[in-house]
Design an enzyme around this catalytic site. Structure first.
Site, mmCIF file in Angstrom:
data_model
loop_
_atom_site.group_PDB
_atom_site.id
_atom_site.type_symbol
_atom_site.label_atom_id
_atom_site.label_comp_id
_atom_site.label_asym_id
_atom_site.label_seq_id
_atom_site.Cartn_x
_atom_site.Cartn_y
_atom_site.Cartn_z
ATOM 1 N N HIS A 1 -2.102 5.817 -3.034
ATOM 2 C CA HIS A 1 -0.563 6.644 -3.392
ATOM 3 C C HIS A 1 0.932 5.623 -4.179
ATOM 4 O O HIS A 1 1.555 6.293 -4.785
ATOM 5 C CB HIS A 1 -0.432 7.121 -2.754
ATOM 6 C CG HIS A 1 -1.738 8.515 -2.713
ATOM 7 N ND1 HIS A 1 -2.575 8.163 -1.601
ATOM 8 C CD2 HIS A 1 -2.407 9.849 -2.651
ATOM 9 C CE1 HIS A 1 -3.911 8.452 -1.862
ATOM 10 N NE2 HIS A 1 -3.871 9.487 -3.020
ATOM 11 N N ASP B 1 -9.486 7.280 -9.915
ATOM 12 C CA ASP B 1 -8.389 8.057 -8.692
ATOM 13 C C ASP B 1 -7.424 8.780 -9.700
ATOM 14 O O ASP B 1 -7.142 8.137 -11.157
ATOM 15 C CB ASP B 1 -7.973 6.956 -8.000
ATOM 16 C CG ASP B 1 -7.234 7.849 -6.406
ATOM 17 O OD1 ASP B 1 -7.509 8.900 -6.529
ATOM 18 O OD2 ASP B 1 -7.933 7.196 -5.609
#
Length: 435
Positions: free
Chosen positions: A265, A338
């Site tokens: 992230h 993702d």
């Protein structure tokens, strides 16, 4: 209103009337033996009693034929739109988004994406979420995948509250410690039943990672186990449970995020594992999911320099996607990146560059590009320039349509009753996890 197939409504209604009765707990000597698609006769029989179509086997010849006919009617622009799954987390004024605004409607009607994802910023009450999803579906010429992250533990977008009385699901590590695959499939039933009440038809779960690195901050108790076979058996059972109730599980994070010490992230994340080491650990749960007909797999943004000889993230890397997952592991289901707005991608690639690289590598669905319009135009230009063949786009859209037909997204029906949320039978199932 396009949602999951109408037959699920009748099963949920009967479940609510009967107290959502669950399967009997597995005998202790069978608790570590996975209930595969082929030996799920008891679940199939119970579903048949209620006129339910079992979804665990995925798309058959009829669904594939329907998808092929549908594909023939689509323009290139429509096909490219289907490669995108979009989010609407904040408004232009940086406010929470609890309903489809005029600008969101314009985006959905223009893109015609394959789906959307809802986050905390989109969720306030049962009725509000139902209306949000119904309104989004009304913009779609092809019904949407409506997705969220409902794993359990710290990753639950639908949290138990007075407005949303969903069953609170413990971390998967707690469930994994039971090694009871029947209980895991029952937990999958709870998640699948309750998501369907809102109109969700896709869930980014289960987490199939092996929690093999104590320094890992992003996975931890989201994984079922440090033991790859327990992680495989328990995650596969949970996925089958969700599929029994018409919710599409997205198995994540291929090829395994459990051995990284960084969080993708935030930026670059890598694993030093060799391919041989991956086969011995991280790939075991995904191989079992594939063997049991997993409809969708999410590919992570982690780099594997000792496998690929470069730092290109798995989500954009043909060595991981085409050579390993498609060819060596024989997977022909949906592949989803993702989120493409994560630091591992945005710090190194433009939205167009990432989208083109992902599709070239073999990805079918681009999740949440930082700049969706730039990504869309990048794909169109790559096709026009011959960098991506239209045949490859067709293959991805055919997979998308096949799954949508297989899971009944083209059927119209009313939503199941809300009193299944947090019902006693569901609470009883969850109570077994910590016994």
């Amino acid at each position: 209103m396009r949602k999951i197939q109408i037959s699920i409504f009748f099963l949920l209604l009967s479940c609510a009337l009967m107290g959502c009765s669950r399967n009997e707990e597995a005998a202790s000597d069978q608790s570590t033996s996975i209930a595969t698609v082929e030996d799920s006769e008891e679940s199939a029989a119970k579903a048949s009693d209620h006129g339910i179509q079992m979804y665990s086997r995925g798309a058959g010849a009829d669904e594939s034929s329907q998808a092929e006919e549908h594909l023939k009617e689509m323009t290139l622009e429509q096909k490219v739109g289907q490669l995108f799954l979009l989010s609407f987390r904040k408004s232009e004024k940086d406010e929470t988004v609890y309903k489809i605004t005029s600008s969101m409607r314009e985006t959905l009607e223009s893109f015609q994406p394959c789906g959307i994802i809802l986050f905390d910023e989109n969720i306030d009450s049962v009725k509000q979420v139902q209306e949000f999803i119904a309104d989004a579906q009304s913009t779609a010429k092809i019904p949407l995948f409506v997705s969220t992250d409902q794993e359990g533990g710290r990753v639950q977008r639908l949290k138990h509250s007075d407005k949303i009385p969903v069953t609170d699901i413990p971390p998967m590590a707690n469930l994994g410690r039971t090694t009871n695959v029947t209980l895991s499939r029952d937990v999958g039933h709870v998640i699948g039943q309750e998501l369907s009440v809102f109109g969700f038809n896709m869930d980014y779960a289960p987490d199939c990672d092996v929690n093999s690195n104590p320094d890992n901050t992003v996975i931890g108790d989201r994984a079922f186990s440090q033991d790859p076979q327990i992680a495989a058996d328990m995650s596969t059972a949970l996925a089958l449970g969700m599929r029994d109730y018409g919710v599409i599980p997205v198995c994540k994070h291929f090829p395994g995020h459990g051995d990284t010490s960084q969080d993708s992230h935030d930026g670059y994340a890598s694993s030093a594992k060799t391919l041989e080491q991956l086969w011995q650990t991280e790939l075991i749960p995904f191989a079992e999911q594939i063997e049991n007909g997993a409809p969708a797999i999410m590919v992570a943004h982690i780099s594997l320099p000792n496998v690929t000889k470069d730092k290109i993230p798995a989500s954009l890397n043909p060595v991981i996607i085409h050579d390993l997952l498609r060819e060596k592991m024989g997977y022909d289901g949906l592949l989803i990146t993702d989120a493409l707005d994560m630091g591992a991608i945005t710090q190194n690639y433009s939205s167009a560059e990432a989208a083109v690289a992902a599709v070239q590598a073999g990805i079918d669905i681009l999740l949440m590009p930082e700049d969706p319009q730039a990504a869309y135009e990048g794909i169109l230009k790559a096709v026009e320039d011959g960098e991506i063949s239209e045949d490859q786009i067709d293959q991805s859209v055919l997979r998308i349509l096949s799954v949508k037909y297989a899971y009944g997204l083209f059927e119209e029906h009313e939503l199941p009753p809300a009193d299944v949320l947090g019902c006693k039978a569901h609470r009883d199932i969850i109570s077994q996890i910590n016994q």
